[in-house]
Design a protein around this motif. Sequence first.
Motif, PDB file in Angstrom:
ATOM      1  N   GLY A  21       0.797  -1.246   0.178  1.00 47.26           N
ATOM      2  CA  GLY A  21      -0.119   0.010   0.037  1.00 47.26           C
ATOM      3  C   GLY A  21       0.764   1.230  -0.066  1.00 47.26           C
ATOM      4  N   HIS A  22       2.374   1.179  -0.091  1.00 40.56           N
ATOM      5  CA  HIS A  22       3.029   2.252  -0.110  1.00 40.56           C
ATOM      6  C   HIS A  22       3.855   2.420  -1.363  1.00 40.56           C
ATOM      7  CE1 HIS A  22       1.699   2.467   4.170  1.00 40.56           C
ATOM      8  NE2 HIS A  22       1.914   3.794   3.980  1.00 40.56           N
ATOM      9  N   PRO A  23       3.975   3.446  -2.027  1.00 41.82           N
ATOM     10  CA  PRO A  23       5.026   3.331  -3.348  1.00 41.82           C
ATOM     11  C   PRO A  23       6.341   3.083  -3.135  1.00 41.82           C
ATOM     12  CG  PRO A  23       3.673   5.201  -3.231  1.00 41.82           C
ATOM     13  CD  PRO A  23       3.521   4.664  -1.930  1.00 41.82           C
ATOM     14  N   VAL A  24       7.317   2.601  -4.021  1.00 43.93           N
ATOM     15  CA  VAL A  24       8.397   2.170  -3.842  1.00 43.93           C
ATOM     16  C   VAL A  24       9.516   3.026  -3.483  1.00 43.93           C
ATOM     17  CG1 VAL A  24       9.393   2.449  -6.221  1.00 43.93           C
ATOM     18  CG2 VAL A  24       9.956   0.287  -4.789  1.00 43.93           C
ATOM     19  N   LEU A  25       9.509   4.228  -3.486  1.00 45.64           N
ATOM     20  CA  LEU A  25      10.314   5.111  -3.331  1.00 45.64           C
ATOM     21  C   LEU A  25      11.148   5.304  -1.872  1.00 45.64           C
ATOM     22  CD1 LEU A  25      12.310   7.444  -4.222  1.00 45.64           C
ATOM     23  CD2 LEU A  25      10.518   9.177  -3.540  1.00 45.64           C
ATOM     24  N   TRP A  26      10.188   5.212  -0.844  1.00 42.44           N
ATOM     25  CA  TRP A  26      10.715   5.123   0.477  1.00 42.44           C
ATOM     26  C   TRP A  26      11.555   3.898   0.864  1.00 42.44           C
ATOM     27  CZ3 TRP A  26      12.293   7.954   4.044  1.00 42.44           C
ATOM     28  CH2 TRP A  26      12.238   7.484   5.583  1.00 42.44           C
ATOM     29  N   PHE A  27      11.238   2.711   0.354  1.00 42.83           N
ATOM     30  CA  PHE A  27      11.921   1.449   0.411  1.00 42.83           C
ATOM     31  C   PHE A  27      13.311   1.785  -0.352  1.00 42.83           C
ATOM     32  CE2 PHE A  27       7.288   0.235   0.579  1.00 42.83           C
ATOM     33  CZ  PHE A  27       7.107   0.159   1.785  1.00 42.83           C
ATOM     34  N   LEU A  28      13.176   2.173  -1.371  1.00 49.64           N
ATOM     35  CA  LEU A  28      14.427   2.237  -2.264  1.00 49.64           C
ATOM     36  C   LEU A  28      15.528   3.148  -1.416  1.00 49.64           C
ATOM     37  CD1 LEU A  28      13.165   2.712  -6.025  1.00 49.64           C
ATOM     38  CD2 LEU A  28      14.375   0.576  -4.990  1.00 49.64           C
ATOM     39  N   ILE A  29      15.001   4.106  -0.768  1.00 52.09           N
ATOM     40  CA  ILE A  29      15.926   5.049  -0.166  1.00 52.09           C
ATOM     41  C   ILE A  29      16.609   4.313   1.036  1.00 52.09           C
ATOM     42  CG2 ILE A  29      16.121   6.996   1.364  1.00 52.09           C
ATOM     43  CD1 ILE A  29      14.020   8.525  -0.462  1.00 52.09           C
ATOM     44  N   GLU A 167       2.535  -0.824  -9.266  1.00 51.38           N
ATOM     45  CA  GLU A 167       2.745  -1.172  -8.099  1.00 51.38           C
ATOM     46  C   GLU A 167       1.897  -1.309  -7.079  1.00 51.38           C
ATOM     47  OE1 GLU A 167       5.937   1.752  -6.151  1.00 51.38           O
ATOM     48  OE2 GLU A 167       5.091   3.011  -7.856  1.00 51.38           O
ATOM     49  N   PHE A 168       0.490  -0.801  -7.324  1.00 56.02           N
ATOM     50  CA  PHE A 168      -0.643  -1.165  -6.483  1.00 56.02           C
ATOM     51  C   PHE A 168      -1.680  -2.067  -7.356  1.00 56.02           C
ATOM     52  CE2 PHE A 168      -0.499   3.196  -4.104  1.00 56.02           C
ATOM     53  CZ  PHE A 168       0.718   2.795  -3.492  1.00 56.02           C
ATOM     54  N   ARG A 169      -0.988  -2.728  -8.204  1.00 56.54           N
ATOM     55  CA  ARG A 169      -2.047  -3.759  -8.896  1.00 56.54           C
ATOM     56  C   ARG A 169      -2.878  -4.619  -8.174  1.00 56.54           C
ATOM     57  NH1 ARG A 169       3.075  -4.970  -9.188  1.00 56.54           N
ATOM     58  NH2 ARG A 169       3.700  -7.216  -8.838  1.00 56.54           N
ATOM     59  N   ASN A 170      -2.478  -5.086  -7.360  1.00 60.27           N
ATOM     60  CA  ASN A 170      -3.184  -6.060  -6.249  1.00 60.27           C
ATOM     61  C   ASN A 170      -3.897  -5.438  -5.065  1.00 60.27           C
ATOM     62  OD1 ASN A 170      -2.763  -8.320  -7.785  1.00 60.27           O
ATOM     63  ND2 ASN A 170      -0.629  -8.446  -7.169  1.00 60.27           N
ATOM     64  N   SER A 171      -3.783  -4.001  -4.861  1.00 60.70           N
ATOM     65  CA  SER A 171      -4.302  -3.588  -3.700  1.00 60.70           C
ATOM     66  C   SER A 171      -5.819  -3.359  -3.845  1.00 60.70           C
ATOM     67  CB  SER A 171      -3.649  -1.946  -3.429  1.00 60.70           C
ATOM     68  OG  SER A 171      -2.107  -2.123  -3.027  1.00 60.70           O
ATOM     69  N   SER A 172      -6.625  -3.086  -2.870  1.00 59.04           N
ATOM     70  CA  SER A 172      -7.858  -2.836  -2.982  1.00 59.04           C
ATOM     71  C   SER A 172      -8.236  -1.966  -1.850  1.00 59.04           C
ATOM     72  CB  SER A 172      -8.612  -4.121  -2.874  1.00 59.04           C
ATOM     73  OG  SER A 172      -8.262  -4.754  -1.439  1.00 59.04           O
ATOM     74  N   SER A 173      -9.442  -1.243  -2.142  1.00 64.58           N
ATOM     75  CA  SER A 173     -10.013  -0.197  -1.056  1.00 64.58           C
ATOM     76  C   SER A 173     -10.572  -0.770  -0.045  1.00 64.58           C
ATOM     77  CB  SER A 173     -11.087   0.408  -1.795  1.00 64.58           C
ATOM     78  OG  SER A 173     -11.666   1.337  -0.825  1.00 64.58           O
TER      79      SER A 173
END
Length: 424
Positions: A21-29, A167-173
């Motif tokens: 549920g969170h984009p990849v940027l923070w993890f890459l940092i 990135e969020f292809r399997n996320s759901s509301s």
Amino acid sequence: AWLIARDNNLSSLLNVTSYEGHPVLWFLILMPFAKLGLPYFTLKLISYFIILLALFIIAFKSPFNLVAKFLFIFNPAFIYCYVTPARSYCLCALFIIMLAWLYRTREEQPILYGVILALTLQTHVIMAGFVFCLCVERALSFLKFKNFKKFIGLCLPFASALFLLFEFRNSSSVITNHKISFIKFFIEGAANSFRLLNLMALPCLILFIYLIIKRVNLKPILIFCAAIAWQIFISAFIYPAGNYRLNSWLFLLIWLVWVSYDLIDFKNFKILILLLYFVNVGAWAQNINTMYIDLRVNYSNAQDAAKVIEDLPKDAVIFENAEDYCNAIIPYLKDKIIYNPFSKSAASYMDRNPALRHSMSYKDFILTCREMFPGINKIFILKSIDINCITGLEENIQGQKKIYSSGRPMVINGEGFEIYEINL
């Protein structure tokens, strides 16, 4: 976030973000620091550095006078909410401020501006509305003055948006997990989003009226309002708003005042300072209880429990009873490994697919322990006090040796722990 960055490679990371549920940027940092084996506290140092960079831009690049800078900087978002929790929100703060700084030169630096827009979109889904509005503004400018660099600047956030969808292809509301009506869910979520506005609404409204009376270009105001409206939508249909996400409004307010600065007659800037003062007071009032609790009550007992686990015998086999909560201990461990009985592997955040999470009976738990470690006659169970995914565990550990108990309360529900020695 630290464990996701530490235990994944670039390929598996994109599978995790699909559910996380969170984009990849923070993890890459975080990834290079985590993989180098640096201590967990490095996460907080990274957060400190990012916020200090944002403060530097406000202090030395913003057009505000000293009083306005003071009011912007000494608010709970800078001092606590985007520093102490050390989450991706610190990136939101930095990029919003960078977008304010670059706003005046966006025509001369369209590619750099596009890069920051693309990165902002990769910080958190709450930023999507803000970025979308700024991209619409850039698109209208491109149609008026066609330019190749502007086109590239527009393509960058568009590519970031497509990547975000992947990135969020399997996320759901979360609305799919609530058996209530669509309208009721929206109303409840919107009402939750307005908690911060209970204290900030009036000064913000007066600020808007002040800008309008001064015949300021309404475009920044409309962008600001649309960005907040998107966050209300996210709170209603994705997950409920919390203080940290709501405090991003303070940074959007910095953006609004900064980009409107040259358009206002600041001979009457004292009025604006007074309004910002009341906005700041409202923000402190909204967050002071959270900060007070954090000072008085343990946020999590993960670090203390980890010390106890590290002191267990070298050949100790440790299982957990609630992965999302017990895994908070893992970053503090040096030698010991905690095992997940549900996945039958070492505990980690390698797989965030909610479909694979389930509970088990105590009988199945014991069978799993023996299956994973044939011939074993003693295990240790790391048990979350508040959350239990092994039915019958409480009854069966009665009389077993208790190694450790953290007690209550904890700010984070589920991160108070007990450790038992269980003879099989």
